[in-house]
Write a protein that holds these residues in place. Structure first.
Motif, PDB file in Angstrom:
ATOM      1  N   SER A  16       1.306  -7.169   4.469  1.00 46.32           N
ATOM      2  CA  SER A  16       1.306  -7.640   5.849  1.00 46.32           C
ATOM      3  C   SER A  16       0.187  -8.662   5.962  1.00 46.32           C
ATOM      4  O   SER A  16      -0.988  -8.305   6.094  1.00 46.32           O
ATOM      5  CB  SER A  16       1.078  -6.468   6.806  1.00 46.32           C
ATOM      6  OG  SER A  16       1.057  -6.920   8.135  1.00 46.32           O
ATOM      7  N   GLY A  17       0.534  -9.914   5.866  1.00 49.39           N
ATOM      8  CA  GLY A  17      -0.449 -10.980   5.664  1.00 49.39           C
ATOM      9  C   GLY A  17      -0.463 -11.260   4.176  1.00 49.39           C
ATOM     10  O   GLY A  17       0.070 -10.484   3.382  1.00 49.39           O
ATOM     11  N   ASN A  18      -1.052 -12.359   3.790  1.00 57.04           N
ATOM     12  CA  ASN A  18      -1.029 -12.689   2.368  1.00 57.04           C
ATOM     13  C   ASN A  18      -2.352 -13.312   1.958  1.00 57.04           C
ATOM     14  O   ASN A  18      -2.474 -14.531   1.985  1.00 57.04           O
ATOM     15  CB  ASN A  18       0.149 -13.623   2.062  1.00 57.04           C
ATOM     16  CG  ASN A  18       0.578 -13.561   0.621  1.00 57.04           C
ATOM     17  OD1 ASN A  18       0.273 -12.620  -0.080  1.00 57.04           O
ATOM     18  ND2 ASN A  18       1.290 -14.581   0.171  1.00 57.04           N
ATOM     19  N   PRO A  19      -3.384 -12.539   1.620  1.00 53.78           N
ATOM     20  CA  PRO A  19      -3.349 -11.098   1.379  1.00 53.78           C
ATOM     21  C   PRO A  19      -3.460 -10.291   2.672  1.00 53.78           C
ATOM     22  O   PRO A  19      -3.820 -10.810   3.719  1.00 53.78           O
ATOM     23  CB  PRO A  19      -4.564 -10.864   0.491  1.00 53.78           C
ATOM     24  CG  PRO A  19      -5.535 -11.932   0.874  1.00 53.78           C
ATOM     25  CD  PRO A  19      -4.688 -13.123   1.273  1.00 53.78           C
ATOM     26  N   GLY A  20      -3.140  -9.018   2.533  1.00 49.81           N
ATOM     27  CA  GLY A  20      -3.224  -8.089   3.647  1.00 49.81           C
ATOM     28  C   GLY A  20      -2.932  -6.676   3.176  1.00 49.81           C
ATOM     29  O   GLY A  20      -2.841  -6.424   1.975  1.00 49.81           O
ATOM     30  N   ASP A  21      -2.793  -5.765   4.134  1.00 47.94           N
ATOM     31  CA  ASP A  21      -2.445  -4.391   3.785  1.00 47.94           C
ATOM     32  C   ASP A  21      -1.124  -4.406   3.026  1.00 47.94           C
ATOM     33  O   ASP A  21      -0.169  -5.053   3.450  1.00 47.94           O
ATOM     34  CB  ASP A  21      -2.312  -3.525   5.032  1.00 47.94           C
ATOM     35  CG  ASP A  21      -3.635  -3.343   5.758  1.00 47.94           C
ATOM     36  OD1 ASP A  21      -4.686  -3.407   5.097  1.00 47.94           O
ATOM     37  OD2 ASP A  21      -3.611  -3.128   6.983  1.00 47.94           O
ATOM     38  N   ALA A  22      -1.088  -3.697   1.897  1.00 48.04           N
ATOM     39  CA  ALA A  22       0.082  -3.780   1.022  1.00 48.04           C
ATOM     40  C   ALA A  22       0.550  -2.398   0.603  1.00 48.04           C
ATOM     41  O   ALA A  22      -0.196  -1.425   0.623  1.00 48.04           O
ATOM     42  CB  ALA A  22      -0.248  -4.608  -0.216  1.00 48.04           C
ATOM     43  N   GLY A  23       1.808  -2.361   0.194  1.00 43.66           N
ATOM     44  CA  GLY A  23       2.388  -1.125  -0.297  1.00 43.66           C
ATOM     45  C   GLY A  23       3.526  -1.401  -1.252  1.00 43.66           C
ATOM     46  O   GLY A  23       4.012  -2.530  -1.360  1.00 43.66           O
ATOM     47  N   ILE A  24       3.922  -0.344  -1.954  1.00 51.08           N
ATOM     48  CA  ILE A  24       5.024  -0.440  -2.899  1.00 51.08           C
ATOM     49  C   ILE A  24       6.026   0.671  -2.637  1.00 51.08           C
ATOM     50  O   ILE A  24       5.691   1.711  -2.074  1.00 51.08           O
ATOM     51  CB  ILE A  24       4.541  -0.374  -4.363  1.00 51.08           C
ATOM     52  CG1 ILE A  24       3.886   0.971  -4.668  1.00 51.08           C
ATOM     53  CG2 ILE A  24       3.610  -1.523  -4.661  1.00 51.08           C
ATOM     54  CD1 ILE A  24       3.571   1.196  -6.138  1.00 51.08           C
ATOM     55  N   ALA A  39       9.301   7.077  -4.180  1.00 47.99           N
ATOM     56  CA  ALA A  39       7.892   7.023  -3.803  1.00 47.99           C
ATOM     57  C   ALA A  39       7.584   5.768  -3.005  1.00 47.99           C
ATOM     58  O   ALA A  39       8.157   4.704  -3.249  1.00 47.99           O
ATOM     59  CB  ALA A  39       7.012   7.061  -5.054  1.00 47.99           C
ATOM     60  N   SER A  40       6.667   5.923  -2.068  1.00 48.66           N
ATOM     61  CA  SER A  40       6.067   4.776  -1.387  1.00 48.66           C
ATOM     62  C   SER A  40       4.562   5.008  -1.392  1.00 48.66           C
ATOM     63  O   SER A  40       4.097   6.113  -1.121  1.00 48.66           O
ATOM     64  CB  SER A  40       6.595   4.624   0.039  1.00 48.66           C
ATOM     65  OG  SER A  40       6.361   5.790   0.781  1.00 48.66           O
ATOM     66  N   VAL A  41       3.827   3.960  -1.766  1.00 50.48           N
ATOM     67  CA  VAL A  41       2.392   4.092  -1.975  1.00 50.48           C
ATOM     68  C   VAL A  41       1.671   2.912  -1.341  1.00 50.48           C
ATOM     69  O   VAL A  41       2.040   1.755  -1.576  1.00 50.48           O
ATOM     70  CB  VAL A  41       2.071   4.134  -3.494  1.00 50.48           C
ATOM     71  CG1 VAL A  41       0.578   4.275  -3.730  1.00 50.48           C
ATOM     72  CG2 VAL A  41       2.846   5.239  -4.188  1.00 50.48           C
ATOM     73  N   CYS A  42       0.645   3.194  -0.565  1.00 51.87           N
ATOM     74  CA  CYS A  42      -0.238   2.138  -0.057  1.00 51.87           C
ATOM     75  C   CYS A  42      -1.163   1.731  -1.187  1.00 51.87           C
ATOM     76  O   CYS A  42      -1.725   2.591  -1.882  1.00 51.87           O
ATOM     77  CB  CYS A  42      -1.056   2.643   1.125  1.00 51.87           C
ATOM     78  SG  CYS A  42      -0.055   3.025   2.565  1.00 51.87           S
ATOM     79  N   ILE A  43      -1.323   0.445  -1.390  1.00 53.36           N
ATOM     80  CA  ILE A  43      -2.174  -0.023  -2.492  1.00 53.36           C
ATOM     81  C   ILE A  43      -3.396  -0.800  -2.000  1.00 53.36           C
ATOM     82  O   ILE A  43      -4.088  -1.421  -2.785  1.00 53.36           O
ATOM     83  CB  ILE A  43      -1.372  -0.846  -3.516  1.00 53.36           C
ATOM     84  CG1 ILE A  43      -0.779  -2.109  -2.891  1.00 53.36           C
ATOM     85  CG2 ILE A  43      -0.299   0.000  -4.179  1.00 53.36           C
ATOM     86  CD1 ILE A  43      -0.226  -3.098  -3.912  1.00 53.36           C
ATOM     87  N   GLY A  44      -3.649  -0.770  -0.699  1.00 52.68           N
ATOM     88  CA  GLY A  44      -4.823  -1.453  -0.152  1.00 52.68           C
ATOM     89  C   GLY A  44      -4.532  -2.916   0.150  1.00 52.68           C
ATOM     90  O   GLY A  44      -3.401  -3.311   0.395  1.00 52.68           O
ATOM     91  N   LYS A  45      -5.567  -3.732   0.123  1.00 53.19           N
ATOM     92  CA  LYS A  45      -5.415  -5.170   0.382  1.00 53.19           C
ATOM     93  C   LYS A  45      -4.910  -5.867  -0.865  1.00 53.19           C
ATOM     94  O   LYS A  45      -5.431  -5.653  -1.960  1.00 53.19           O
ATOM     95  CB  LYS A  45      -6.753  -5.800   0.797  1.00 53.19           C
ATOM     96  CG  LYS A  45      -7.367  -5.213   2.044  1.00 53.19           C
ATOM     97  CD  LYS A  45      -6.731  -5.785   3.261  1.00 53.19           C
ATOM     98  CE  LYS A  45      -7.472  -5.239   4.492  1.00 53.19           C
ATOM     99  NZ  LYS A  45      -6.758  -5.467   5.712  1.00 53.19           N
ATOM    100  N   SER A  46      -3.883  -6.683  -0.690  1.00 52.90           N
ATOM    101  CA  SER A  46      -3.285  -7.355  -1.836  1.00 52.90           C
ATOM    102  C   SER A  46      -2.415  -8.508  -1.350  1.00 52.90           C
ATOM    103  O   SER A  46      -2.068  -8.581  -0.176  1.00 52.90           O
ATOM    104  CB  SER A  46      -2.434  -6.352  -2.614  1.00 52.90           C
ATOM    105  OG  SER A  46      -1.840  -6.967  -3.721  1.00 52.90           O
ATOM    106  N   THR A  47      -2.045  -9.377  -2.265  1.00 55.95           N
ATOM    107  CA  THR A  47      -1.061 -10.403  -1.948  1.00 55.95           C
ATOM    108  C   THR A  47       0.340  -9.817  -2.155  1.00 55.95           C
ATOM    109  O   THR A  47       0.507  -8.780  -2.798  1.00 55.95           O
ATOM    110  CB  THR A  47      -1.212 -11.639  -2.861  1.00 55.95           C
ATOM    111  OG1 THR A  47      -0.923 -11.256  -4.202  1.00 55.95           O
ATOM    112  CG2 THR A  47      -2.598 -12.245  -2.752  1.00 55.95           C
ATOM    113  N   ASN A  48       1.326 -10.494  -1.630  1.00 55.31           N
ATOM    114  CA  ASN A  48       2.703 -10.051  -1.789  1.00 55.31           C
ATOM    115  C   ASN A  48       3.096 -10.034  -3.269  1.00 55.31           C
ATOM    116  O   ASN A  48       3.730  -9.088  -3.738  1.00 55.31           O
ATOM    117  CB  ASN A  48       3.636 -10.971  -0.999  1.00 55.31           C
ATOM    118  CG  ASN A  48       5.013 -10.382  -0.868  1.00 55.31           C
ATOM    119  OD1 ASN A  48       5.183  -9.358  -0.216  1.00 55.31           O
ATOM    120  ND2 ASN A  48       5.996 -11.003  -1.489  1.00 55.31           N
TER     121      ASN A  48
END
Length: 68
Positions: A16-24, A39-48
């Motif tokens: 969400s944003g690039n970078p921003g809060d990210a997930g997989i 599975a869905s996992v939050c991975i912190g701040k990251s780029t898309n």
């Protein structure tokens, strides 16, 4: 009919944003087409792009954990 020996993985990663809060997100199927992981996992701040790569890495690691 021969049984497939291939594992299948469906993956996605986003930020969400690039970078921003990210997930997989990952869904993994065994050769018998049984869903063995969802599975869905939050991975912190990251780029898309990094989130997408992290999803692939996660799926490959989990497939190995299941014996692929």
């Amino acid at each position: 009919m021969t049984k497939s020996k291939e594992w299948r993985a469906f993956v996605d990663g986003a930020s969400s944003g690039n970078p921003g809060d990210a997930g997989i997100g990952v869904i993994l199927y065994s050769p018998g087409q049984e869903e063995v992981l969802r599975a869905s996992v939050c991975i912190g701040k990251s780029t898309n792009n990094v989130a997408e790569y992290e999803a692939i890495k996660y799926a490959l690691k989990k497939a190995l954990d299941f014996g692929a």
